[in-house]
Scaffold this motif. Structure first.
Motif, short mmCIF file in Angstrom:
data_model
loop_
_atom_site.label_atom_id
_atom_site.label_comp_id
_atom_site.label_asym_id
_atom_site.label_seq_id
_atom_site.Cartn_x
_atom_site.Cartn_y
_atom_site.Cartn_z
N THR A 1 -30.39 8.59 -10.42
CA THR A 1 -29.37 9.29 -11.21
C THR A 1 -29.92 9.45 -12.62
N GLN A 2 -29.38 10.42 -13.35
CA GLN A 2 -29.78 10.58 -14.73
C GLN A 2 -29.39 9.31 -15.50
N THR A 3 -30.30 8.81 -16.32
CA THR A 3 -30.01 7.61 -17.12
C THR A 3 -28.77 7.80 -17.97
N VAL A 4 -28.61 8.99 -18.52
CA VAL A 4 -27.48 9.24 -19.41
C VAL A 4 -26.16 9.06 -18.65
N PHE A 5 -26.16 9.39 -17.37
CA PHE A 5 -24.99 9.24 -16.51
C PHE A 5 -24.73 7.74 -16.25
N ILE A 6 -25.81 7.05 -15.88
CA ILE A 6 -25.68 5.63 -15.52
C ILE A 6 -25.10 4.83 -16.68
N GLU A 7 -25.58 5.12 -17.87
CA GLU A 7 -25.22 4.29 -19.02
C GLU A 7 -23.97 4.74 -19.77
N HIS A 8 -23.48 5.95 -19.50
CA HIS A 8 -22.41 6.45 -20.37
C HIS A 8 -21.17 6.98 -19.65
N VAL A 9 -21.14 6.94 -18.35
CA VAL A 9 -19.96 7.46 -17.65
C VAL A 9 -19.38 6.37 -16.75
N GLY A 10 -18.08 6.22 -16.82
CA GLY A 10 -17.40 5.22 -16.00
C GLY A 10 -17.10 3.96 -16.79
N ILE A 11 -16.39 3.05 -16.15
CA ILE A 11 -16.02 1.81 -16.85
C ILE A 11 -16.52 0.60 -16.05
#
Ligand SMILES: Cc1cc2nc3c(=O)[nH]c(=O)nc-3n(C[C@H](O)[C@H](O)[C@H](O)COP(=O)(O)O)c2cc1C
Lengths: 236, 452
Positions: free
Chosen positions: B275-285
């Motif tokens: 997955t895109q790192t930006v997704f892993i680290e910044h989306v979801g709780i």
């Protein structure tokens, strides 16, 4: 047999299943357990998931409108809807044939792996979305985003196609006789060669549609998005 | 002009002391290297694994244990049940698991056939289930897993009604904790001939799966979709809905309304194959923040313990499991930890990790298919390094340890079944975790947001 299931004189040859007295579960159980034969589904009333999950060569005539996911995941069976069909007609069809005499709602033939889906009227948005080998023939128009991410198989449209046809398409082939409002990302017009005319002639014949293959245009993948490249960023 | 003005800045010529070089807290080495990488390639970073940043997590909670006001159970002597039944709401044949720790969905494609086999072997020994993934069910996987959950994903790669009918449960994947709102990804290096055929894709392309299901949108459609899946499988097997943790109260409530037998809730620490790192680290709780609202939704609908809640995202040991259950979950699932038990990121491969520009414990380029441990790869030579029998044994051992740890804590809290753990058994170490988990800050009766 419970109330609502009536076999005609030809025994299994033409069993009527009446949905005014049978539940969808009872009707589907009868269809799913049959090894062959012909069935009529009476008073479908737009109910959902009619004749889904069939895996044997039975023939089913649905005499009225069907709801969502009619003939979903079909294998080997021949299902005809004498009316309109709701969302997800013949979704993920593997083999066999599903026909609709009227119109079909969104996502007709979605993700189908094989078999044939024939819609005499129009199909709505996302017809053939993520198709994986199914053949779909539509007598009228198809809505927007049809053949989105289409991977394999053939979509034939005798009428017009809505915007973003074949967006992010892989290896599926699209044949449209009418106008295409707008091609989706990475979908391009391609040369119609003799082999494609033969293929189209065969598809039209199997669908029982009268049309001259020469009047169609072919569309498919430009294959520009198969690998991540910075220069394609604008297309994502 | 004196001498000093010609000296470089910070290097006074008169022997004055220098200040220590200071690196920016925000422009740290990793951040700088990522900017240089992006500038050189023009592509966003893709990786496997889950969120790596520090997040409020189960470590921020503690159990109180028993003393005068509550008495404990004898370890090893008094029974402490760990079994869980999943899917009895509508399914004729719910799943009976011996331990509430299940193996999360991980596809053949992202993992080697050997790794999938090892997961099945380990889960069988522990009496729990495994799960397919994006790309369909392989015959080997069905053979090696006694209890196999079949995922229905937006891509529908390899979706086949015969496999659907072979499954012990069906999991409709709406989202994943690592990327709520994102679709699957498998890069060309891993799309070998068999994977390509299973997914009906050209070999070697960079695959980006759909993020939305092709034939339903919204909870009302989903309810009808689940009805279809039940019709196809004769109402036999349980149907789960998996969501990434983002709006857990509403997502769980809508999953229940849509007819789910169980809900899988995956927090942002949850692993991914790519997955895109930006997704892993910044989306979801984080999962810690998601469990209480999910349980509240179930309670408000009178469905807690009727519809099972399976939570995941960074579960590492029996304490994590115990805390998840105490907050109200019925079971957990593990992805990353199971891979580590098989041998992922093992220091024995350090030389090879170094050659790949990384180090054991940090290796996350799972999408590249060059895994020295032979787990996240489709390369036959690398995959052959993993002995499925031995790796399965390691996973079984690890699951046994986690289950024993879970029982140890439950007994210490005086519980004869792990499901009797409750929020009242917990306190929090930080204000943040107290608020998220809805338990008091240790030594106080303060639950931020609830009690003033
Ligand atoms: C290698 C790998 C592949 C995965 N593939 C899938 C998948 O195909 N479908 C899915 O729903 N989740 C997938 N996941 C996510 C897991 O199902 C699960 O949500 C996650 O691993 C749980 O968090 P944990 O890794 O911290 O235990 C994958 C995770 C990993 C590590």
């Amino acid at each position: 047999m419970s109330d609502g299931i009536t076999a005609t004189a030809e025994a299994q040859a033409n069993t009527a299943l009446d949905l005014t007295t049978l539940s969808v579960r009872e009707a589907n159980r009868a269809l799913q357990s049959a090894k062959g034969g012909a069935f009529r589904l009476l008073n479908p009333g737009g109910k959902h998931a009619l004749a889904c999950g069939l895996s044997q060569p039975v023939s089913v005539s649905i005499e009225g409108h069907a709801g969502y996911y009619c003939a979903g995941m079909n294998q080997r069976a021949e299902v005809t809807v004498h009316g309109n069909a709701g969302t997800g007609l013949a979704e993920n069809i593997m083999s066999g044939t599903v026909r609709v005499t009227g119109d079909a709602s969104q996502s007709a033939g979605a993700t189908g792996h094989g078999g044939l889906v024939v819609i005499a009227g129009n199909a709505s948005a996302r017809c053939g979305i993520s198709m994986k080998g199914v053949d779909i023939v539509v007598g009228g128009d198809v809505g927007h985003m049809s053949a989105f991410m289409a991977q394999a198989g053939n979509l034939v449209v005798l009428g017009d196609a809505g915007p973003d046809l074949g967006d992010s398409i892989y290896e599926a082939r699209l044949f449209v006789r009418g106008a295409v409002a707008r091609l989706g990302t990475d979908c391009v017009e391609k040369e119609m060669r003799a082999e494609h005319l033969d293929l189209l002639r065969d598809l039209l014949a199997r669908a029982g549609m009268q049309a001259d293959p020469a009047e169609f245009r072919r569309y498919g993948s430009a294959r520009r998005l198969y690998h991540f490249k910075v220069d394609n960023a604008g297309a994502y | 002009m004196n001498d000093q003005s010609n000296a470089p800045r910070g290097e006074p010529g008169n022997g004055a002391p220098r200040t220590t070089p200071v690196k920016s807290a925000i422009f740290d080495d990793y951040t700088l290297s990522e900017i240089r990488r992006a500038a050189a390639t023009g592509l966003y970073d893709i990786r496997g694994g889950g969120a790596k940043r520090a997040l409020p997590h189960f470590d921020d909670l503690l159990f109180l244990g028993a003393s005068v006001s509550r008495y404990p159970l004898e370890g090893y002597r008094e029974a402490c049940g760990t079994d869980v039944t999943i899917g009895a709401r509508h399914a004729e044949t719910p799943l009976h698991l011996k331990t509430p720790i299940t193996i999360a969905g991980m596809s053949f494609g992202s993992l080697s056939a050997q790794a999938k086999e090892a997961l099945g072997r380990g889960a069988n020994a522990a009496g729990t289930s495994t799960t397919t993934g994006d790309g369909g069910m392989t015959p080997e996987e069905r053979e090696h897993s006694n209890l196999l959950v079949y995922q229905l994903l937006p891509s529908r790669y390899g979706m086949n009604p015969d496999d659907l009918r072979k499954a012990d449960a069906i999991e409709v994947v709406v989202g994943q904790g690592a990327k709520p709102g994102g679709g699957g990804m498998l890069l060309g290096q891993k799309i070998g001939a068999r994977v390509a055929e299973m997914r009906t894709l050209p070999e070697g392309i960079d695959q980006r799966s759909a993020c939305r299901h092709p034939d339903w949108t919204g909870p009302d459609d989903l309810e009808i979709k689940i009805g279809e899946l039940r019709e196809i499988t004769g109402w036999r097997v349980p149907i789960y809905i998996k969501v990434g943790a983002s709006r857990p109260y509403y997502d769980v409530a809508l999953a229940v309304k849509a007819g789910a037998d169980a809900v899988v809730l995956d927090g942002m620490q949850g692993g991914t194959a790519a997955t895109q790192t930006v997704f892993i680290e910044h989306v979801g709780i984080p999962i810690l923040a998601a469990i209480r609202p999910a349980v509240q939704a179930l309670k408000d609908l009178g469905m807690h313990r009727q519809v099972q809640l399976i939570v995941s995202g960074g579960i590492r040991n029996g304490a994590d499991v115990a805390k998840a259950l105490a907050l109200g979950a019925d079971a957990v699932s593990i992805g990353t930890a199971a891979l580590v038990a098989l041998g992922d990121n093992d220091p024995r491969w350090e030389d090879e990790y170094r050659r790949l520009g990384t180090t054991a414990g940090a290796y996350d380029d799972w999408h590249e298919g060059a895994d020295p441990a032979g787990i996240t790869t489709q390369d036959p030579a690398l995959a052959a390094r993993l002995d499925p029998v031995a790796a399965g044994r390691r996973l079984a051992n690890y699951l046994a340890v986690m289950t024993l740890e879970l029982q140890t804590i439950a007994r210490a809290c005086g519980k004869s079944h792990v499901h009797n753990l409750e929020p009242e058994d917990l306190v929090a170490l930080t204000v943040e975790s107290a608020a998220m988990a809805g338990v008091p800050l240790a030594g106080t009766d303060w639950i931020p947001g609830r009690t003033g």
